[in-house]
Design a protein around this motif. Structure first.
Motif, PDB file in Angstrom:
ATOM      1  N   HIS A  97       2.134   4.106   9.081  1.00  0.00           N
ATOM      2  CA  HIS A  97       1.796   4.840   7.867  1.00  0.00           C
ATOM      3  C   HIS A  97       0.372   5.351   7.980  1.00  0.00           C
ATOM      4  O   HIS A  97      -0.575   4.562   7.869  1.00  0.00           O
ATOM      5  CB  HIS A  97       1.891   3.933   6.635  1.00  0.00           C
ATOM      6  CG  HIS A  97       3.263   3.382   6.395  1.00  0.00           C
ATOM      7  ND1 HIS A  97       4.240   4.109   5.752  1.00  0.00           N
ATOM      8  CD2 HIS A  97       3.824   2.203   6.721  1.00  0.00           C
ATOM      9  CE1 HIS A  97       5.348   3.384   5.675  1.00  0.00           C
ATOM     10  NE2 HIS A  97       5.125   2.219   6.260  1.00  0.00           N
ATOM     11  N   LEU A 103      -2.847   6.823   6.541  1.00  0.00           N
ATOM     12  CA  LEU A 103      -3.417   6.786   5.199  1.00  0.00           C
ATOM     13  C   LEU A 103      -4.594   7.746   5.121  1.00  0.00           C
ATOM     14  O   LEU A 103      -5.339   7.903   6.089  1.00  0.00           O
ATOM     15  CB  LEU A 103      -3.882   5.362   4.869  1.00  0.00           C
ATOM     16  CG  LEU A 103      -2.779   4.295   5.017  1.00  0.00           C
ATOM     17  CD1 LEU A 103      -3.356   2.900   4.839  1.00  0.00           C
ATOM     18  CD2 LEU A 103      -1.655   4.530   4.028  1.00  0.00           C
ATOM     19  N   GLU A 120      -8.030   8.583   3.053  1.00  0.00           N
ATOM     20  CA  GLU A 120      -9.018   8.078   2.098  1.00  0.00           C
ATOM     21  C   GLU A 120      -9.991   9.205   1.765  1.00  0.00           C
ATOM     22  O   GLU A 120     -10.570   9.809   2.662  1.00  0.00           O
ATOM     23  CB  GLU A 120      -9.784   6.903   2.714  1.00  0.00           C
ATOM     24  CG  GLU A 120     -10.774   6.268   1.758  1.00  0.00           C
ATOM     25  CD  GLU A 120     -11.425   5.009   2.356  1.00  0.00           C
ATOM     26  OE1 GLU A 120     -11.620   4.963   3.584  1.00  0.00           O
ATOM     27  OE2 GLU A 120     -11.740   4.087   1.585  1.00  0.00           O
ATOM     28  N   ASP A 133     -14.297   9.685  -2.631  1.00  0.00           N
ATOM     29  CA  ASP A 133     -14.479   8.914  -3.868  1.00  0.00           C
ATOM     30  C   ASP A 133     -13.655   7.633  -3.865  1.00  0.00           C
ATOM     31  O   ASP A 133     -13.578   6.947  -4.875  1.00  0.00           O
ATOM     32  CB  ASP A 133     -14.108   9.766  -5.093  1.00  0.00           C
ATOM     33  CG  ASP A 133     -12.646  10.220  -5.071  1.00  0.00           C
ATOM     34  OD1 ASP A 133     -11.995  10.068  -4.018  1.00  0.00           O
ATOM     35  OD2 ASP A 133     -12.152  10.715  -6.099  1.00  0.00           O
ATOM     36  N   GLY A 134     -13.054   7.294  -2.736  1.00  0.00           N
ATOM     37  CA  GLY A 134     -12.313   6.052  -2.629  1.00  0.00           C
ATOM     38  C   GLY A 134     -10.831   6.195  -2.921  1.00  0.00           C
ATOM     39  O   GLY A 134     -10.075   5.241  -2.748  1.00  0.00           O
ATOM     40  N   TYR A 135     -10.422   7.370  -3.365  1.00  0.00           N
ATOM     41  CA  TYR A 135      -8.982   7.600  -3.615  1.00  0.00           C
ATOM     42  C   TYR A 135      -8.244   7.472  -2.289  1.00  0.00           C
ATOM     43  O   TYR A 135      -8.637   8.071  -1.291  1.00  0.00           O
ATOM     44  CB  TYR A 135      -8.793   8.998  -4.204  1.00  0.00           C
ATOM     45  CG  TYR A 135      -7.400   9.277  -4.720  1.00  0.00           C
ATOM     46  CD1 TYR A 135      -7.083   9.098  -6.061  1.00  0.00           C
ATOM     47  CD2 TYR A 135      -6.406   9.724  -3.874  1.00  0.00           C
ATOM     48  CE1 TYR A 135      -5.811   9.366  -6.542  1.00  0.00           C
ATOM     49  CE2 TYR A 135      -5.124   9.995  -4.342  1.00  0.00           C
ATOM     50  CZ  TYR A 135      -4.838   9.813  -5.683  1.00  0.00           C
ATOM     51  OH  TYR A 135      -3.577  10.079  -6.150  1.00  0.00           O
ATOM     52  N   LEU A 136      -7.189   6.683  -2.296  1.00  0.00           N
ATOM     53  CA  LEU A 136      -6.514   6.332  -1.043  1.00  0.00           C
ATOM     54  C   LEU A 136      -5.018   6.466  -1.234  1.00  0.00           C
ATOM     55  O   LEU A 136      -4.474   5.973  -2.224  1.00  0.00           O
ATOM     56  CB  LEU A 136      -6.864   4.883  -0.704  1.00  0.00           C
ATOM     57  CG  LEU A 136      -6.310   4.262   0.563  1.00  0.00           C
ATOM     58  CD1 LEU A 136      -6.932   4.900   1.793  1.00  0.00           C
ATOM     59  CD2 LEU A 136      -6.598   2.767   0.567  1.00  0.00           C
ATOM     60  N   ASP A 137      -4.357   7.130  -0.309  1.00  0.00           N
ATOM     61  CA  ASP A 137      -2.910   7.239  -0.457  1.00  0.00           C
ATOM     62  C   ASP A 137      -2.269   7.448   0.912  1.00  0.00           C
ATOM     63  O   ASP A 137      -2.946   7.778   1.889  1.00  0.00           O
ATOM     64  CB  ASP A 137      -2.537   8.390  -1.396  1.00  0.00           C
ATOM     65  CG  ASP A 137      -1.231   8.129  -2.161  1.00  0.00           C
ATOM     66  OD1 ASP A 137      -0.498   7.188  -1.807  1.00  0.00           O
ATOM     67  OD2 ASP A 137      -0.963   8.871  -3.114  1.00  0.00           O
ATOM     68  N   VAL A 138      -0.981   7.242   0.939  1.00  0.00           N
ATOM     69  CA  VAL A 138      -0.221   7.478   2.155  1.00  0.00           C
ATOM     70  C   VAL A 138      -0.176   8.986   2.401  1.00  0.00           C
ATOM     71  O   VAL A 138      -0.004   9.768   1.467  1.00  0.00           O
ATOM     72  CB  VAL A 138       1.197   6.897   2.003  1.00  0.00           C
ATOM     73  CG1 VAL A 138       2.050   7.242   3.206  1.00  0.00           C
ATOM     74  CG2 VAL A 138       1.130   5.389   1.802  1.00  0.00           C
ATOM     75  N   ASP A 145      -2.745  16.350 -11.338  1.00  0.00           N
ATOM     76  CA  ASP A 145      -3.320  15.004 -11.308  1.00  0.00           C
ATOM     77  C   ASP A 145      -4.773  15.040 -11.795  1.00  0.00           C
ATOM     78  O   ASP A 145      -5.617  15.702 -11.192  1.00  0.00           O
ATOM     79  CB  ASP A 145      -3.251  14.485  -9.864  1.00  0.00           C
ATOM     80  CG  ASP A 145      -3.663  13.034  -9.756  1.00  0.00           C
ATOM     81  OD1 ASP A 145      -4.554  12.596 -10.513  1.00  0.00           O
ATOM     82  OD2 ASP A 145      -3.096  12.334  -8.893  1.00  0.00           O
ATOM     83  N   ASP A 165      -7.073  12.911 -11.531  1.00  0.00           N
ATOM     84  CA  ASP A 165      -8.017  12.398 -10.530  1.00  0.00           C
ATOM     85  C   ASP A 165      -8.409  13.495  -9.550  1.00  0.00           C
ATOM     86  O   ASP A 165      -9.537  13.547  -9.071  1.00  0.00           O
ATOM     87  CB  ASP A 165      -7.410  11.222  -9.764  1.00  0.00           C
ATOM     88  CG  ASP A 165      -7.253  10.005 -10.662  1.00  0.00           C
ATOM     89  OD1 ASP A 165      -8.071   9.842 -11.587  1.00  0.00           O
ATOM     90  OD2 ASP A 165      -6.314   9.235 -10.433  1.00  0.00           O
ATOM     91  N   ARG A 199      -7.196   6.707   7.869  1.00  0.00           N
ATOM     92  CA  ARG A 199      -7.202   5.277   8.189  1.00  0.00           C
ATOM     93  C   ARG A 199      -5.805   4.863   8.619  1.00  0.00           C
ATOM     94  O   ARG A 199      -4.802   5.348   8.112  1.00  0.00           O
ATOM     95  CB  ARG A 199      -7.669   4.452   6.977  1.00  0.00           C
ATOM     96  CG  ARG A 199      -9.114   4.774   6.630  1.00  0.00           C
ATOM     97  CD  ARG A 199      -9.651   3.884   5.550  1.00  0.00           C
ATOM     98  NE  ARG A 199      -9.708   2.490   5.970  1.00  0.00           N
ATOM     99  CZ  ARG A 199     -10.310   1.545   5.265  1.00  0.00           C
ATOM    100  NH1 ARG A 199     -10.888   1.846   4.114  1.00  0.00           N
ATOM    101  NH2 ARG A 199     -10.323   0.284   5.690  1.00  0.00           N
ATOM    102  N   LYS A 236      -4.354   4.478  -4.801  1.00  0.00           N
ATOM    103  CA  LYS A 236      -5.011   5.693  -5.285  1.00  0.00           C
ATOM    104  C   LYS A 236      -6.479   5.393  -5.580  1.00  0.00           C
ATOM    105  O   LYS A 236      -7.201   4.984  -4.692  1.00  0.00           O
ATOM    106  CB  LYS A 236      -4.233   6.278  -6.471  1.00  0.00           C
ATOM    107  CG  LYS A 236      -2.825   6.692  -6.009  1.00  0.00           C
ATOM    108  CD  LYS A 236      -2.084   7.532  -7.013  1.00  0.00           C
ATOM    109  CE  LYS A 236      -0.817   8.098  -6.341  1.00  0.00           C
ATOM    110  NZ  LYS A 236      -0.023   8.892  -7.258  1.00  0.00           N
ATOM    111  N   ARG A 264      -9.066  -0.219  -6.942  1.00  0.00           N
ATOM    112  CA  ARG A 264      -9.289  -1.296  -5.973  1.00  0.00           C
ATOM    113  C   ARG A 264      -9.385  -2.600  -6.738  1.00  0.00           C
ATOM    114  O   ARG A 264     -10.190  -2.711  -7.677  1.00  0.00           O
ATOM    115  CB  ARG A 264     -10.623  -1.122  -5.239  1.00  0.00           C
ATOM    116  CG  ARG A 264     -10.864   0.240  -4.687  1.00  0.00           C
ATOM    117  CD  ARG A 264     -12.301   0.329  -4.179  1.00  0.00           C
ATOM    118  NE  ARG A 264     -12.688   1.723  -4.118  1.00  0.00           N
ATOM    119  CZ  ARG A 264     -13.560   2.235  -3.244  1.00  0.00           C
ATOM    120  NH1 ARG A 264     -14.156   1.445  -2.374  1.00  0.00           N
ATOM    121  NH2 ARG A 264     -13.841   3.500  -3.246  1.00  0.00           N
TER     122      ARG A 264
END
Lengths: 245, 245
Positions: free
Chosen positions: A26, A28, A30, A33-38, A169, A171, A194, B196, B199
């Motif tokens: 998977h 990822l 990032e 601003d730290g928003y993280l998703d697949v 969205d 965000d 990542r 997202k 954390r």
């Protein structure tokens, strides 16, 4: 991404290689601003183009440069249809995956390094959101001028991207506003890939509305000729090379 | 996790709520060394227990405390089979998801806060790796003594975890070695949940081999009675409450 990755930071390439070798993978994404998703990529990196994607790719004629060729999805498709394709990617492992899958010409190279050593092309493709590799307004100008020199008169650039302002969205909308407040373009997304223990360097990925795209093209020797397809915020364009100035 | 999360840091709960409401959701687990991957939970948080998992859950008799009840997977299963179940979770959004799905008794509470206000239980379940919520050797002792007081004489704890040393992944093995060099248990994984923009705080999750589990139980009023099931590194146990000392 600007320069070749190493095996230590080639997160994208490790995900592709694991997938090729049958391990679950998977990728990822990032955001700064730290928003993280697949990643939306995932299995599609290895899937044959859909009918719609194939129609878009077919606009690439003659000798083709595939920028950000990844696992070789489009390079393989076009190669099987008789085009001579050169795929480039900053990920050494992606290029290794391309070679193993049968892409005949694949090189570790950033689009910012494209020069006469690759020969000249009839078409450049930046598919599957790869038009966002233009990175920023300034980088886009540099890259487009460089590609202008790499392409024959009458040549074309087939690109896909998305209009960031069509996202519902909040965000994402907040991120665009924050970008603008820093003097960046709204859809200029600072991000890194990542995957397990691997992290790529941070890089900019530039999503553009159509108006923004047209503005970015000014003075680069390219002109928006046609919107080939659109689906929600995503759209594909044919950009044509203007004569040498 | 030790205390109630807030809507700002309840990454796990946001992923569950998005899934419940039909939005694609990928819970991500980040380890303290930066290793990042998609949670093994995912859709299974909402799936009915498999036949094997149902057999394990059936060992919970009478009035049941479900520690780390998540989206209510096991609580719903046991409730439908006539048990009175109280589900607790540090995630307020998980508890909200449980209630919407029909869990009758669900409370935002850490296992470290369990007290007489919940009444006494015949069984405690820590399923789906939740035995790892024991966190560390010291925390495990505290929690187990607390659960001993919450459970009737003859009561039981049904738990699932995995033996960390059976992983073939060299990145995991390196992490275990690094843990030991710091005086931590090998399988004491410091991690946080990311989803997202959310954390969670960092927390410890403790994977134990069977020998380690038996050692942790010493002096807590509990004793390993039976390994109910095992599959690869994963195993399920019935732990029995000893008499009051």
């Amino acid at each position: 991404m600007r320069k070749a990755l190493t095996t230590e930071n080639d997160a994208f390439g490790h995900a592709l290689m694991d997938h090729l070798e049958g391990r679950p993978a998977h990728e990822l994404i990032e955001r700064s601003d730290g928003y993280l998703d697949v990643s939306a990529g995932g299995d599609t990196y290895f899937a044959a183009p859909t009918a719609q994607q194939a129609r878009i790719a077919e606009h690439a004629v003659g000798r083709v440069l595939d920028v950000g060729c990844g696992a070789g999805r489009h390079a393989l498709y076009l190669q099987e249809r008789g085009r001579e394709v050169v795929g480039i990617d900053v990920s050494p492992l992606a290029i290794e995956v391309c070679r193993r899958r049968g892409v005949r010409h694949a090189r570790v190279m950033s689009v910012e390094e494209v020069d006469g050593s690759l020969g000249r092309f009839d078409s450049v493709v930046m598919l599957g959101n790869n038009l966002a590799l233009l990175g920023s307004a300034a980088r886009a100008k540099r890259i487009l001028k460089r590609l202008h020199r790499a392409v024959v008169p009458g040549g074309r650039l087939i690109g896909e991207t998305l209009d960031p302002y069509q996202s519902g969205d909040p965000d994402h909308a907040a991120y665009h506003a924050e970008n603008r407040s820093k003097g960046r373009m709204g859809g200029q997304v600072r991000m890194r890939v990542r995957y397990k223990k691997y992290r790529s360097p941070w890089f900019d990925y530039l999503f553009l509305s159509r108006d923004e795209l047209e503005a970015v093209l000014v003075g680069t020797g390219w002109r928006l000729a046609e919107v080939i397809a659109e689906s929600g915020p995503c759209y594909a364009v044919r950009i044509e090379r203007l004569g040498d100035s």
